[in-house]
Each structure stands twice: as C-alpha cells, then as structure tokens.
Design a protein around this motif. Structure first.
Motif, PDB file in Angstrom:
ATOM      1  N   PHE A  17       0.842  -1.200   0.000  1.00  0.00           N
ATOM      2  CA  PHE A  17       0.000   0.000   0.000  1.00  0.00           C
ATOM      3  C   PHE A  17       0.875   1.247   0.000  1.00  0.00           C
ATOM      4  O   PHE A  17       1.855   1.344   0.757  1.00  0.00           O
ATOM      5  N   PHE A  18       0.472   2.210  -0.815  1.00  0.00           N
ATOM      6  CA  PHE A  18       1.130   3.522  -0.862  1.00  0.00           C
ATOM      7  C   PHE A  18       0.062   4.592  -0.908  1.00  0.00           C
ATOM      8  O   PHE A  18      -1.055   4.373  -1.386  1.00  0.00           O
ATOM      9  N   ASP A  19       0.457   5.759  -0.380  1.00  0.00           N
ATOM     10  CA  ASP A  19      -0.467   6.897  -0.324  1.00  0.00           C
ATOM     11  C   ASP A  19      -0.430   7.635  -1.664  1.00  0.00           C
ATOM     12  O   ASP A  19       0.608   8.208  -2.033  1.00  0.00           O
ATOM     13  N   PRO A  20      -1.550   7.664  -2.425  1.00  0.00           N
ATOM     14  CA  PRO A  20      -1.525   8.359  -3.720  1.00  0.00           C
ATOM     15  C   PRO A  20      -1.545   9.872  -3.591  1.00  0.00           C
ATOM     16  O   PRO A  20      -1.235  10.573  -4.553  1.00  0.00           O
ATOM     17  N   GLY A  21      -1.954  10.378  -2.424  1.00  0.00           N
ATOM     18  CA  GLY A  21      -2.058  11.826  -2.263  1.00  0.00           C
ATOM     19  C   GLY A  21      -3.178  12.385  -3.127  1.00  0.00           C
ATOM     20  O   GLY A  21      -4.324  11.921  -3.070  1.00  0.00           O
ATOM     21  N   GLU A  22      -2.851  13.381  -3.925  1.00  0.00           N
ATOM     22  CA  GLU A  22      -3.839  13.981  -4.816  1.00  0.00           C
ATOM     23  C   GLU A  22      -3.847  13.345  -6.204  1.00  0.00           C
ATOM     24  O   GLU A  22      -4.616  13.768  -7.072  1.00  0.00           O
ATOM     25  N   LEU A  23      -3.029  12.342  -6.418  1.00  0.00           N
ATOM     26  CA  LEU A  23      -2.972  11.682  -7.727  1.00  0.00           C
ATOM     27  C   LEU A  23      -4.083  10.652  -7.858  1.00  0.00           C
ATOM     28  O   LEU A  23      -4.503  10.027  -6.865  1.00  0.00           O
ATOM     29  N   THR A  24      -4.555  10.482  -9.074  1.00  0.00           N
ATOM     30  CA  THR A  24      -5.528   9.440  -9.401  1.00  0.00           C
ATOM     31  C   THR A  24      -4.823   8.434 -10.312  1.00  0.00           C
ATOM     32  O   THR A  24      -4.529   8.731 -11.476  1.00  0.00           O
ATOM     33  N   VAL A  25      -4.555   7.276  -9.769  1.00  0.00           N
ATOM     34  CA  VAL A  25      -3.774   6.252 -10.475  1.00  0.00           C
ATOM     35  C   VAL A  25      -4.707   5.119 -10.853  1.00  0.00           C
ATOM     36  O   VAL A  25      -5.513   4.653 -10.033  1.00  0.00           O
ATOM     37  N   ALA A  26      -4.592   4.684 -12.100  1.00  0.00           N
ATOM     38  CA  ALA A  26      -5.379   3.555 -12.587  1.00  0.00           C
ATOM     39  C   ALA A  26      -4.517   2.294 -12.579  1.00  0.00           C
ATOM     40  O   ALA A  26      -3.281   2.358 -12.603  1.00  0.00           O
ATOM     41  N   ALA A  27      -5.186   1.139 -12.549  1.00  0.00           N
ATOM     42  CA  ALA A  27      -4.467  -0.138 -12.555  1.00  0.00           C
ATOM     43  C   ALA A  27      -3.704  -0.310 -13.867  1.00  0.00           C
ATOM     44  O   ALA A  27      -4.222  -0.041 -14.946  1.00  0.00           O
ATOM     45  N   GLY A  28      -2.451  -0.744 -13.757  1.00  0.00           N
ATOM     46  CA  GLY A  28      -1.616  -0.954 -14.928  1.00  0.00           C
ATOM     47  C   GLY A  28      -0.655   0.186 -15.216  1.00  0.00           C
ATOM     48  O   GLY A  28       0.239   0.021 -16.062  1.00  0.00           O
ATOM     49  N   GLN A  29      -0.811   1.325 -14.552  1.00  0.00           N
ATOM     50  CA  GLN A  29       0.083   2.452 -14.796  1.00  0.00           C
ATOM     51  C   GLN A  29       1.381   2.287 -13.999  1.00  0.00           C
ATOM     52  O   GLN A  29       1.377   1.729 -12.892  1.00  0.00           O
ATOM     53  N   ASP A  30       2.461   2.799 -14.572  1.00  0.00           N
ATOM     54  CA  ASP A  30       3.768   2.774 -13.903  1.00  0.00           C
ATOM     55  C   ASP A  30       3.913   4.015 -13.025  1.00  0.00           C
ATOM     56  O   ASP A  30       3.531   5.128 -13.430  1.00  0.00           O
ATOM     57  N   VAL A  31       4.468   3.826 -11.821  1.00  0.00           N
ATOM     58  CA  VAL A  31       4.601   4.921 -10.857  1.00  0.00           C
ATOM     59  C   VAL A  31       6.004   4.873 -10.255  1.00  0.00           C
ATOM     60  O   VAL A  31       6.693   3.845 -10.287  1.00  0.00           O
ATOM     61  N   ILE A  32       6.397   5.999  -9.707  1.00  0.00           N
ATOM     62  CA  ILE A  32       7.646   6.115  -8.957  1.00  0.00           C
ATOM     63  C   ILE A  32       7.264   6.323  -7.496  1.00  0.00           C
ATOM     64  O   ILE A  32       6.559   7.287  -7.158  1.00  0.00           O
ATOM     65  N   VAL A  33       7.679   5.379  -6.632  1.00  0.00           N
ATOM     66  CA  VAL A  33       7.308   5.421  -5.224  1.00  0.00           C
ATOM     67  C   VAL A  33       8.578   5.547  -4.388  1.00  0.00           C
ATOM     68  O   VAL A  33       9.685   5.229  -4.830  1.00  0.00           O
ATOM     69  N   GLU A  34       8.355   5.991  -3.156  1.00  0.00           N
ATOM     70  CA  GLU A  34       9.463   6.160  -2.212  1.00  0.00           C
ATOM     71  C   GLU A  34       9.472   4.991  -1.241  1.00  0.00           C
ATOM     72  O   GLU A  34       8.455   4.708  -0.584  1.00  0.00           O
ATOM     73  N   GLN A  43       4.687  -0.869 -10.553  1.00  0.00           N
ATOM     74  CA  GLN A  43       3.460  -0.876 -11.351  1.00  0.00           C
ATOM     75  C   GLN A  43       2.263  -0.937 -10.427  1.00  0.00           C
ATOM     76  O   GLN A  43       2.266  -1.689  -9.434  1.00  0.00           O
ATOM     77  N   CYS A  44       1.222  -0.174 -10.760  1.00  0.00           N
ATOM     78  CA  CYS A  44       0.008  -0.128  -9.942  1.00  0.00           C
ATOM     79  C   CYS A  44      -0.831  -1.356 -10.227  1.00  0.00           C
ATOM     80  O   CYS A  44      -1.204  -1.625 -11.382  1.00  0.00           O
ATOM     81  N   ALA A  45      -1.142  -2.131  -9.183  1.00  0.00           N
ATOM     82  CA  ALA A  45      -1.972  -3.321  -9.325  1.00  0.00           C
ATOM     83  C   ALA A  45      -3.444  -3.018  -9.129  1.00  0.00           C
ATOM     84  O   ALA A  45      -4.301  -3.671  -9.729  1.00  0.00           O
ATOM     85  N   GLU A  46      -3.779  -2.032  -8.307  1.00  0.00           N
ATOM     86  CA  GLU A  46      -5.161  -1.622  -8.061  1.00  0.00           C
ATOM     87  C   GLU A  46      -5.172  -0.127  -7.796  1.00  0.00           C
ATOM     88  O   GLU A  46      -4.372   0.374  -7.007  1.00  0.00           O
ATOM     89  N   GLY A  47      -6.059   0.576  -8.468  1.00  0.00           N
ATOM     90  CA  GLY A  47      -6.111   2.029  -8.355  1.00  0.00           C
ATOM     91  C   GLY A  47      -6.604   2.509  -7.009  1.00  0.00           C
ATOM     92  O   GLY A  47      -6.658   1.752  -6.022  1.00  0.00           O
ATOM     93  N   ASN A  48      -6.958   3.772  -6.944  1.00  0.00           N
ATOM     94  CA  ASN A  48      -7.391   4.391  -5.681  1.00  0.00           C
ATOM     95  C   ASN A  48      -8.584   3.636  -5.111  1.00  0.00           C
ATOM     96  O   ASN A  48      -9.617   3.484  -5.771  1.00  0.00           O
ATOM     97  N   HIS A  49      -8.450   3.184  -3.904  1.00  0.00           N
ATOM     98  CA  HIS A  49      -9.533   2.480  -3.219  1.00  0.00           C
ATOM     99  C   HIS A  49      -9.334   2.637  -1.720  1.00  0.00           C
ATOM    100  O   HIS A  49      -8.230   2.937  -1.242  1.00  0.00           O
ATOM    101  N   GLY A  50     -10.398   2.425  -0.980  1.00  0.00           N
ATOM    102  CA  GLY A  50     -10.355   2.578   0.463  1.00  0.00           C
ATOM    103  C   GLY A  50     -10.183   1.250   1.174  1.00  0.00           C
ATOM    104  O   GLY A  50     -10.749   0.230   0.770  1.00  0.00           O
TER     105      GLY A  50
END
Length: 439
Positions: A17-34, A43-50
């Motif tokens: 789990f990572f905090d997306p902040g104000e970003l809206t990320v969809a499943a399958g998109q590549d991201v840079i995380v800390e 790679q994002c496996a599941e987009g913004n969800h609670g």
C-alpha cells in the motif's frame, strides 16, 4: 477508511500500500514510489480504493509521481546493466572458487545500489568478491543469500500440475508445510510425488488441509466398531473426499461393503475390544440421495413463421395413398372409366353452359358435327380397352388354300387390292400391262 493504491514490484507478486495523495492512479500504470531503499520503479496493481485503517501500517509511504518516458528509459537501462553485472559476478565467483549459485541481480532505480541474490549450502566468505564488484561498478554492492523456495519464486516455472508456480503467481508469503499434511490427506509418502520443483514439500498441501481436518472429525477411524443397516462390523477404509467408509461385516467378512457416513452408527471409535459394548436393536436407515430440482421450463420462442401442428401434417403413408388416388383418377379419365363426384359436377356445369349458349348453327350443321365427333371418338377408342378388360390376342389369319378359283384364273388366289397410288413400272405401264400394242 484510508485511500491507498496497491503497488507491485518486479521482485514478486506481493502488493504493498502507498499513499496516492492527490494523484488518481489507474491499474496498470507505472509509478515512482518512495521506499526505505530510495526511489523505486513499480506498477500499480489496483487504483485508488479505500481500506480499513487496521490494515494500513503507518506511516504510509507516498507515491512520488506517475512514470514518464524518461523514467521508463532509465528502467530499461538498469535492466541491461543487470545482465552485465550477472555475467561479471559469475566470472568472479569462478575466480575465487566460491561454492555459491548466483540466482538474480537487481539494480536500484537511481543506480547507486546493486543487489546479488545467491543460494549456498552453508556460509560463504564473499568479502573479496564484494571488493572486486565494488571496484568494477562503482556502486554499493549487497550480496543476499536466499533459500531454494525463494529461488523458485524468482525464476518461476511450471509445476507437476502443469500450471505456473503458486509462489511466483499469487502467494504473498510462504506457509509452513509438514509431512503430517500428506498423511492426513492419505497421499503417497514418496518424496518425488509430494515435493515441488524446489525440492521442498508442495505448498498446495496447505490448501485443503482445513477441509480434511473438518471431515475427519465427522468420520470414524480405521478399525472402528460400527453398526450398519446390514449389521455390525469393523471399518477397513475411509474415503475423506466422498465421506464414505468401507465396512467388513461380521456376517460376511470376505465381502466388505461401502456406506455413507450417515448410514453408520459408531459403537467404538478406533481400535479396542468389544467387551461391554451394547449393540442397539434399531439399525440406521439407508441413505437416500436427494433428487435434483426439476428444471424450470423455458418459455417457448414465438416465431414469425407459421408452423403447422404435427396432427395436421400427413404421414408418409397417407401421402403415398393420396398420390396413388390421384394417379388412378387421371387414368380413369383417360380410359373413360367412372368419374368422381367432382368430375361429374364439372361435366354438368359444362353441359349447362352449352345448353344456355345461343344456337349459332342450323339443325343440319348440328347433326353433321355430332356424327363427326362420334367418328373421332370411335377412332380414339379403337386402341383403348376399359379398365377391367384385358387385351385378348387374336389368332393369326392364314390364307386359305381351298378358296374357290376365280373365273379368269386357273386355281390362283385373288390378289389383295392395292390402296396406294398407282404403281408405275420402268416401261411406263401400270397394273402389269405390257407396253407393247396389242395385235
């Protein structure tokens, strides 16, 4: 509830789990995380969800940004760098004669750290190897020893079931597996049959262990003394999946019978003596399988085409009989036989029409027409016989030799008369007359 995204790294199927902040990320998109090791490409496996707050380990690390084309180029450069590092490390291992097997090499996104994963039977002194690698790549070198299960998870492959390894597909962590699970599930204790490609017990033994343990609580053990609808006996075999037991009856010990779990009454569970066991007089009832539910009839599909009911469609025999009747009617009309009611009515209509028509010819003309029509009918009917009569062959007429002699001839028969035109001979005479003049 906390809004998170699920991220999967290249090292395995486990998600974090990572905090997306104000970003809206969809499943399958590549991201840079800390991460704790610095910035990483994932790679994002599941987009913004609670998710529930109890499932989140605070503090939650943030998502830096969505991956750009420059980030993808850096990641592809790191992949090629890993291949070169793998070859160089293999050569150095051979030079130092170390008993270790190199499995995988991973390079961090920023390129300042390289991890080498290897397997070995015992402890390995690789201090000299680390110095050589650090001098070549000018980066932080880390060697990490892993087990054979982790090796199979990283490399991947196909199991004996024909499917990819569970550990490389969906398992987040390895579960402990023991030989007791194979005994509980009544499997063969042959190591080659219950071991995976990694050489350890198969992880899938854990999947059905809970179901087997629950079923064994309701089933009797081997050699238990039970009562069945056919009498008392001892249990010789237990089928956990079907929940059936095989009982060797006291009356027929040579022919054991199979019963469902609900058909038996356990008098003694397990081995022991029968002394003091009271056998009830009432035997268990037979197990009756439940009948499947009746299928609900589907509504009939209404077609745009008219379909005749089966009762109105004539059969093959009726069609043949009707065809034969039609042929007989046609043959009767040609032979002049009996007419049907329809034909008689049609003839009466024609006669009435002829009577109603104005007389256009004289009485003399009518008589001539009738006589001429009668002659034509007689000529046509000469070659026909009624339906019930058969043609009788006429005897062939032989010319009589005892006919009376003609007056002009001497015992010669009269020649038949020629009905055709006159015959002309070469000499120009006819009827056998000579062309010479008479004297």
């Amino acid at each position: 509830m906390t809004t998170v995204i699920s991220v999967r790294f290249r090292s395995g199927p486990k998600t974090y789990f990572f905090d997306p902040g104000e970003l809206t990320v969809a499943a399958g998109q590549d991201v840079i995380v800390e991460t704790s090791q610095g910035l990483e490409f994932a790679q994002c496996a599941e987009g913004n969800h609670g998710v529930d707050d109890q499932l989140v380990v605070q503090p939650l690390r943030p998502v830096v940004r969505l991956a750009t084309e420059a980030d993808r180029r850096i990641d592809s450069h790191n992949r090629s760098r890993e291949k070169d590092a793998f070859e160089v490390c293999q050569k150095k291992i051979l030079e130092h004669q170390l008993e270790m097997k190199l499995v995988r090499v991973e390079c961090s996104f920023e390129g300042n750290k390289i991890l080498f994963f290897f397997t070995a039977d015992g402890r390995v002194d690789f201090r000299e190897l680390v110095k050589d690698l650090a001098g070549i790549f000018r980066a932080r070198i880390e060697l990490r020893q892993i087990g054979v299960r982790d090796e199979a998870k990283m490399l991947g492959g196909l199991g004996i079931c024909g499917r990819p390894f569970c550990c490389s597909q969906f398992m987040d962590a390895f579960v402990p597996v023991s030989i007791k699970m194979a005994k509980t599930q009544n499997l063969s204790l042959n190591p080659t049959k219950i071991s995976g490609t990694c050489g350890r017990l198969m992880c899938c033994l854990k999947y059905e262990q809970d179901a087997y343990e629950d079923a064994l609580k309701r089933l009797p053990k081997n050699d238990s003394f039970v009562q069945t609808p056919d009498g008392v006996g001892n249990v010789s075999d237990v089928n956990v999946l079907k929940e059936t037991v095989t009982v060797r009856l006291d009356q027929q010990p040579e022919s054991p019978r199979c019963y469902h779990n609900c058909e038996i009454c356990v008098l003694r569970n397990g081995k022991g003596s029968r002394d003091g066991i009271v056998i009830p007089s009432k035997r268990p009832e037979r197990y009756v399988e439940e009948k499947p539910e009746e299928e609900i009839p589907l509504p009939a599909i209404i077609s745009d085409f008219h379909v005749e009911p089966l009762s109105e469609i004539p059969s093959v025999e009726e069609e043949q009989q009707e065809g034969g009747q039609r042929r007989r009617r046609r043959s009767r009309g040609r032979r002049g036989g009996q007419k049907t009611a329809g034909e008689t009515a049609a003839a009466e209509v024609r006669t009435t029409r002829k009577e109603d028509a104005p007389a256009a010819v004289s009485e003399v003309g009518k008589d001539e027409a009738r006589s001429e029509g009668g002659q034509r009918r007689r000529r046509r009917s000469r070659g026909r016989k009624p339906a019930g009569e058969q043609a009788v062959p006429q005897p062939k007429q032989i010319p009589r030799t005892d006919a009376p002699k003609a007056e002009g001839g001497e015992g010669q028969a009269k020649k038949p008369r020629h009905r055709g035109g006159r015959r002309r001979h070469r000499g120009g005479s006819c009827h056998g007359e000579s062309s010479k003049p008479q004297a």
